[in-house]
Design a protein around this motif. Structure first.
Motif, PDB file in Angstrom:
ATOM      1  N   LYS A   6       0.837  -1.192   0.000  1.00  0.00           N
ATOM      2  CA  LYS A   6       0.000   0.000   0.000  1.00  0.00           C
ATOM      3  C   LYS A   6       0.872   1.241   0.000  1.00  0.00           C
ATOM      4  CE  LYS A   6      -0.610   0.468   4.969  1.00  0.00           C
ATOM      5  NZ  LYS A   6      -1.530   0.716   6.058  1.00  0.00           N
ATOM      6  N   VAL A   7       0.253   2.355  -0.390  1.00  0.00           N
ATOM      7  CA  VAL A   7       0.960   3.628  -0.479  1.00  0.00           C
ATOM      8  C   VAL A   7       0.322   4.609   0.493  1.00  0.00           C
ATOM      9  CG1 VAL A   7       1.539   5.555  -2.007  1.00  0.00           C
ATOM     10  CG2 VAL A   7       1.546   3.220  -2.897  1.00  0.00           C
ATOM     11  N   ASP A   8       1.154   5.305   1.256  1.00  0.00           N
ATOM     12  CA  ASP A   8       0.684   6.352   2.160  1.00  0.00           C
ATOM     13  C   ASP A   8       0.890   7.689   1.442  1.00  0.00           C
ATOM     14  OD1 ASP A   8       0.470   8.402   4.079  1.00  0.00           O
ATOM     15  OD2 ASP A   8       1.135   7.073   5.688  1.00  0.00           O
ATOM     16  N   GLU A   9      -0.199   8.257   0.943  1.00  0.00           N
ATOM     17  CA  GLU A   9      -0.117   9.494   0.163  1.00  0.00           C
ATOM     18  C   GLU A   9       0.437  10.660   0.963  1.00  0.00           C
ATOM     19  OE1 GLU A   9      -3.511  10.680  -2.205  1.00  0.00           O
ATOM     20  OE2 GLU A   9      -4.288   8.637  -2.027  1.00  0.00           O
ATOM     21  N   ASN A  10       0.025  10.770   2.211  1.00  0.00           N
ATOM     22  CA  ASN A  10       0.430  11.910   3.032  1.00  0.00           C
ATOM     23  C   ASN A  10       1.923  11.927   3.318  1.00  0.00           C
ATOM     24  OD1 ASN A  10      -2.254  12.776   3.173  1.00  0.00           O
ATOM     25  ND2 ASN A  10      -2.643  11.515   4.969  1.00  0.00           N
ATOM     26  N   ASN A  11       2.485  10.765   3.603  1.00  0.00           N
ATOM     27  CA  ASN A  11       3.912  10.683   3.945  1.00  0.00           C
ATOM     28  C   ASN A  11       4.793  10.346   2.744  1.00  0.00           C
ATOM     29  OD1 ASN A  11       3.456  11.205   6.704  1.00  0.00           O
ATOM     30  ND2 ASN A  11       2.941   9.068   7.056  1.00  0.00           N
ATOM     31  N   GLU A  12       4.141  10.048   1.600  1.00  0.00           N
ATOM     32  CA  GLU A  12       4.854   9.629   0.388  1.00  0.00           C
ATOM     33  C   GLU A  12       5.782   8.444   0.684  1.00  0.00           C
ATOM     34  OE1 GLU A  12       6.224  12.426  -2.397  1.00  0.00           O
ATOM     35  OE2 GLU A  12       4.395  13.602  -2.281  1.00  0.00           O
ATOM     36  N   THR A  13       5.190   7.440   1.346  1.00  0.00           N
ATOM     37  CA  THR A  13       5.899   6.201   1.651  1.00  0.00           C
ATOM     38  C   THR A  13       5.075   5.027   1.135  1.00  0.00           C
ATOM     39  OG1 THR A  13       4.848   6.011   3.827  1.00  0.00           O
ATOM     40  CG2 THR A  13       6.992   7.137   3.728  1.00  0.00           C
ATOM     41  N   ALA A  14       5.706   3.866   1.100  1.00  0.00           N
ATOM     42  CA  ALA A  14       5.019   2.645   0.680  1.00  0.00           C
ATOM     43  C   ALA A  14       5.353   1.528   1.648  1.00  0.00           C
ATOM     44  CB  ALA A  14       5.439   2.249  -0.726  1.00  0.00           C
ATOM     45  N   ARG A  15       4.371   0.662   1.879  1.00  0.00           N
ATOM     46  CA  ARG A  15       4.572  -0.547   2.684  1.00  0.00           C
ATOM     47  C   ARG A  15       4.981  -1.635   1.703  1.00  0.00           C
ATOM     48  NH1 ARG A  15       5.608  -1.292   7.831  1.00  0.00           N
ATOM     49  NH2 ARG A  15       4.939  -3.317   8.527  1.00  0.00           N
ATOM     50  N   ILE A  16       6.168  -2.181   1.875  1.00  0.00           N
ATOM     51  CA  ILE A  16       6.722  -3.153   0.923  1.00  0.00           C
ATOM     52  C   ILE A  16       7.261  -4.371   1.642  1.00  0.00           C
ATOM     53  CG2 ILE A  16       7.383  -1.338  -0.710  1.00  0.00           C
ATOM     54  CD1 ILE A  16      10.349  -1.929   0.254  1.00  0.00           C
ATOM     55  N   PHE A  17       7.545  -5.427   0.849  1.00  0.00           N
ATOM     56  CA  PHE A  17       8.329  -6.550   1.364  1.00  0.00           C
ATOM     57  C   PHE A  17       9.056  -7.202   0.196  1.00  0.00           C
ATOM     58  CE2 PHE A  17       4.037  -8.423   0.816  1.00  0.00           C
ATOM     59  CZ  PHE A  17       4.312  -9.466  -0.068  1.00  0.00           C
ATOM     60  N   PRO A  18      10.239  -7.778   0.466  1.00  0.00           N
ATOM     61  CA  PRO A  18      10.964  -8.498  -0.582  1.00  0.00           C
ATOM     62  C   PRO A  18      10.131  -9.681  -1.070  1.00  0.00           C
ATOM     63  CG  PRO A  18      12.393  -8.111   1.311  1.00  0.00           C
ATOM     64  CD  PRO A  18      10.990  -7.744   1.727  1.00  0.00           C
ATOM     65  N   LEU A  19      10.163  -9.938  -2.366  1.00  0.00           N
ATOM     66  CA  LEU A  19       9.361 -11.021  -2.938  1.00  0.00           C
ATOM     67  C   LEU A  19       9.659 -12.367  -2.297  1.00  0.00           C
ATOM     68  CD1 LEU A  19       9.394 -10.164  -6.742  1.00  0.00           C
ATOM     69  CD2 LEU A  19       7.667  -9.593  -5.020  1.00  0.00           C
ATOM     70  N   ASP A  20      10.918 -12.600  -1.924  1.00  0.00           N
ATOM     71  CA  ASP A  20      11.288 -13.889  -1.345  1.00  0.00           C
ATOM     72  C   ASP A  20      11.238 -13.906   0.185  1.00  0.00           C
ATOM     73  OD1 ASP A  20      13.454 -12.208  -1.003  1.00  0.00           O
ATOM     74  OD2 ASP A  20      14.946 -13.691  -1.579  1.00  0.00           O
ATOM     75  N   GLN A  21      10.819 -12.784   0.803  1.00  0.00           N
ATOM     76  CA  GLN A  21      10.734 -12.713   2.263  1.00  0.00           C
ATOM     77  C   GLN A  21       9.510 -11.893   2.686  1.00  0.00           C
ATOM     78  OE1 GLN A  21      14.745 -11.053   2.811  1.00  0.00           O
ATOM     79  NE2 GLN A  21      15.196 -12.887   3.996  1.00  0.00           N
ATOM     80  N   PRO A  22       8.312 -12.422   2.467  1.00  0.00           N
ATOM     81  CA  PRO A  22       7.107 -11.639   2.784  1.00  0.00           C
ATOM     82  C   PRO A  22       6.964 -11.252   4.255  1.00  0.00           C
ATOM     83  CG  PRO A  22       6.558 -13.882   2.118  1.00  0.00           C
ATOM     84  CD  PRO A  22       8.019 -13.720   1.911  1.00  0.00           C
ATOM     85  N   GLU A  23       7.695 -11.901   5.129  1.00  0.00           N
ATOM     86  CA  GLU A  23       7.623 -11.560   6.555  1.00  0.00           C
ATOM     87  C   GLU A  23       8.422 -10.303   6.889  1.00  0.00           C
ATOM     88  OE1 GLU A  23      11.305 -13.982   6.067  1.00  0.00           O
ATOM     89  OE2 GLU A  23       9.287 -14.129   5.276  1.00  0.00           O
TER      90      GLU A  23
END
Length: 59
Positions: free
Chosen positions: A29-46
């Motif tokens: 997801k993308v946080d518009e206000n802070n211009e950040t994104a919640r991410i995870f490496p494809l091989d390490q979803p945790e």
């Protein structure tokens, strides 16, 4: 990465080639206000993390 493009990628069912520090990642997801994104490496979803959109690259 542009905020609108990051939102498009996060909303799309198709996989985009996005990297963070050279590592392929999935944008949850993308946080518009802070211009950040919640991410995870494809091989390490945790290993979720929040990063600045400016650090994400689309290949």
């Amino acid at each position: 990465m542009n905020k609108l493009r990051a939102q498009e990628i996060a909303a799309s069912p198709d996989m985009a080639n996005v990297t963070y520090n050279g590592v392929p990642v999935y944008i949850q997801k993308v946080d518009e206000n802070n211009e950040t994104a919640r991410i995870f490496p494809l091989d390490q979803p945790e290993k979720e993390q929040e990063v600045s959109l400016s650090l994400l690259l689309e290949q």
